[in-house]
Design an enzyme around this catalytic site. Structure first.
Site, PDB file in Angstrom:
ATOM      1  N   SER A   1      32.099  42.407  39.465  1.00 55.92           N
ATOM      2  CA  SER A   1      32.614  43.169  40.775  1.00 55.92           C
ATOM      3  C   SER A   1      31.500  44.401  41.561  1.00 55.92           C
ATOM      4  CB  SER A   1      33.459  43.625  40.198  1.00 55.92           C
ATOM      5  OG  SER A   1      34.294  44.383  41.091  1.00 55.92           O
TER       6      SER A   1
ATOM      7  N   TYR B   1      39.105  48.884  34.637  1.00 57.05           N
ATOM      8  CA  TYR B   1      39.125  47.667  35.395  1.00 57.05           C
ATOM      9  C   TYR B   1      37.141  47.334  35.701  1.00 57.05           C
ATOM     10  CZ  TYR B   1      37.905  44.084  39.547  1.00 57.05           C
ATOM     11  OH  TYR B   1      37.875  43.223  40.550  1.00 57.05           O
TER      12      TYR B   1
HETATM   13  P1  NAD Z   1      43.351  36.832  42.736  1.00 61.75           P
HETATM   14  O1  NAD Z   1      44.468  37.084  42.433  1.00 61.75           O
HETATM   15  O2  NAD Z   1      42.753  35.009  43.951  1.00 61.75           O
HETATM   16  O3  NAD Z   1      42.461  35.490  41.724  1.00 61.75           O
HETATM   17  C1  NAD Z   1      42.753  35.290  40.596  1.00 61.75           C
HETATM   18  C2  NAD Z   1      42.524  33.920  40.209  1.00 61.75           C
HETATM   19  O4  NAD Z   1      43.061  34.500  38.533  1.00 61.75           O
HETATM   20  C3  NAD Z   1      43.774  33.849  40.440  1.00 61.75           C
HETATM   21  O5  NAD Z   1      44.087  32.107  40.498  1.00 61.75           O
HETATM   22  C4  NAD Z   1      44.953  34.239  38.873  1.00 61.75           C
HETATM   23  O6  NAD Z   1      45.888  32.787  38.601  1.00 61.75           O
HETATM   24  C5  NAD Z   1      43.773  33.722  37.832  1.00 61.75           C
HETATM   25  N1  NAD Z   1      44.525  34.410  36.590  1.00 61.75           N
HETATM   26  C6  NAD Z   1      44.789  35.746  36.016  1.00 61.75           C
HETATM   27  N2  NAD Z   1      44.666  35.560  34.688  1.00 61.75           N
HETATM   28  C7  NAD Z   1      44.486  34.749  34.658  1.00 61.75           C
HETATM   29  C8  NAD Z   1      44.778  34.070  33.130  1.00 61.75           C
HETATM   30  N3  NAD Z   1      44.792  34.588  31.610  1.00 61.75           N
HETATM   31  N4  NAD Z   1      43.915  32.695  32.503  1.00 61.75           N
HETATM   32  C9  NAD Z   1      43.789  31.614  33.650  1.00 61.75           C
HETATM   33  N5  NAD Z   1      43.366  31.996  35.372  1.00 61.75           N
HETATM   34  C10 NAD Z   1      44.238  33.956  35.221  1.00 61.75           C
HETATM   35  O7  NAD Z   1      42.451  37.326  42.896  1.00 61.75           O
HETATM   36  P2  NAD Z   1      40.513  36.945  43.124  1.00 61.75           P
HETATM   37  O8  NAD Z   1      40.125  38.265  44.330  1.00 61.75           O
HETATM   38  O9  NAD Z   1      39.697  35.884  43.554  1.00 61.75           O
HETATM   39  O10 NAD Z   1      39.302  37.204  41.746  1.00 61.75           O
HETATM   40  C11 NAD Z   1      39.024  36.332  41.254  1.00 61.75           C
HETATM   41  C12 NAD Z   1      38.179  37.365  40.900  1.00 61.75           C
HETATM   42  O11 NAD Z   1      37.033  37.803  41.451  1.00 61.75           O
HETATM   43  C13 NAD Z   1      38.704  38.406  39.015  1.00 61.75           C
HETATM   44  O12 NAD Z   1      38.017  38.166  37.974  1.00 61.75           O
HETATM   45  C14 NAD Z   1      38.355  39.525  40.396  1.00 61.75           C
HETATM   46  O13 NAD Z   1      37.934  40.667  38.962  1.00 61.75           O
HETATM   47  C15 NAD Z   1      37.007  39.433  41.040  1.00 61.75           C
HETATM   48  N6  NAD Z   1      36.999  39.767  42.479  1.00 61.75           N
HETATM   49  C16 NAD Z   1      37.278  40.271  42.967  1.00 61.75           C
HETATM   50  C17 NAD Z   1      36.832  40.631  44.393  1.00 61.75           C
HETATM   51  C18 NAD Z   1      38.098  41.342  45.748  1.00 61.75           C
HETATM   52  O14 NAD Z   1      37.317  42.279  46.339  1.00 61.75           O
HETATM   53  N7  NAD Z   1      39.183  39.698  45.620  1.00 61.75           N
HETATM   54  C19 NAD Z   1      36.125  41.954  43.774  1.00 61.75           C
HETATM   55  C20 NAD Z   1      35.247  42.403  43.032  1.00 61.75           C
HETATM   56  C21 NAD Z   1      35.780  40.787  41.899  1.00 61.75           C
END
Ligand code: NAD
Length: 249
Positions: free
Chosen positions: A143, A156
């Site tokens: 991130s 986080y």
């Molecule tokens: P999201 O909530 O749509 O996706 C997260 C995914 O991880 C979901 O499919 C969820 O079911 C899965 N997950 C969570 N815990 C789990 C577990 N124990 N086992 C298996 N799967 C699990 O949100 P997103 O924004 O797509 O997040 C994906 C990644 O991107 C994360 O690591 C998040 O930290 C990172 N991220 C997101 C953003 C943002 O602004 N959305 C920014 C930087 C980083």
């Protein structure tokens, strides 16, 4: 042109958001895709979408905080498609924003079990397979919070800084063995995570991004496809920041 023809790719947390968009983009680029998640309905719906786009794929129900699940996920990938070329370790959670002294120990443990221990377990078992093949590429979802921090997100942000440490250290461990390991560092991306956590403040935050908008999951997916491809053959141990200019100021 970037192609992943004849490659096998694995995505964790592929049932929504960035993981879902990336599983689709990897498939569209020619890879056979295995993706995991904890939700069967969303998993099967995503699999149908990827197949509709013309790619081969398999959904495996799997929790990244369970080593047994991760071992089984990698084994299932090898049984089905014979190898593992690219892994996108994406599954992650965040917490409601609060200053550190108000954070609960249980929330700290839960987040670290998924964002850090889960990602470490994925890398450990993926690298085992990649060593036996003599090649492979890993992209870890960190991130911008893995490079800088923001008020209320210390836990986080600590987990995502640890993802950077795992990425850089492991990249050095395996640089001579044909395995490249990089991180992707998304800024503010419109997904369930930001919808749930930020709600109506998302638009206000988006106006602080130099490009004036939130990013789309597909914009992260394309950067992951690039890192997985031979077009990135001399890149290892690096963050790739995709944030609309947010960390440039
Ligand atoms: P999201 O909530 O749509 O996706 C997260 C995914 O991880 C979901 O499919 C969820 O079911 C899965 N997950 C969570 N815990 C789990 C577990 N124990 N086992 C298996 N799967 C699990 O949100 P997103 O924004 O797509 O997040 C994906 C990644 O991107 C994360 O690591 C998040 O930290 C990172 N991220 C997101 C953003 C943002 O602004 N959305 C920014 C930087 C980083």
């Amino acid at each position: 042109m970037i192609t992943l023809e004849n490659k096998v790719a694995l995505v964790t947390g592929g049932t929504s958001g960035i993981g879902k968009a990336t599983a689709l983009a990897l498939g569209t680029a020619g890879a056979k895709v295995v993706f995991s998640g904890r939700r069967d309905l969303e998993g099967e719906a995503t699999a149908a979408m990827i197949r509709h786009a013309g790619a081969e794929c398999l959904f495996v129900r799997s929790d990244v905080s369970s080593e047994e699940d991760i071992k089984a996920l990698v084994q299932k990938t090898i049984e089905t498609y014979g190898r593992l070329d690219c892994a996108f370790n994406n599954a992650g959670i965040d917490l409601p924003p609060k200053p550190l002294h108000e954070q609960l120990i249980e929330d700290f443990d839960k987040l670290m079990a998924i964002n850090v221990r889960g990602l470490f377990l994925c890398m450990k078992h993926e690298i085992g397979q990649m060593l036996s093949q003599g090649s492979g590429v890993i992209v870890n979802n960190s991130s911008v919070g893995g490079l800088v921090s923001f008020p209320g997100v210390s836990i986080y942000s600590a987990s995502k800084h640890t993802v950077m440490g795992l990425t850089r250290g492991a990249a050095l461990d395996y640089a001579k063995q044909g395995i490249r390991i990089n991180a992707i560092n998304p800024g503010l991306i419109a997904t369930e995570m930001t919808d749930d956590r930020l709600g109506s403040t998302a638009n206000a935050l988006a106006s602080m991004v130099p490009m004036g908008r939130m990013g789309q999951a597909e914009e992260i997916a394309q950067a992951v496809v690039f890192l997985c491809s031979d077009a990135a053959s001399y890149i290892t141990g690096q963050p790739l920041v995709v944030d609309g200019g947010f960390t440039a100021s």
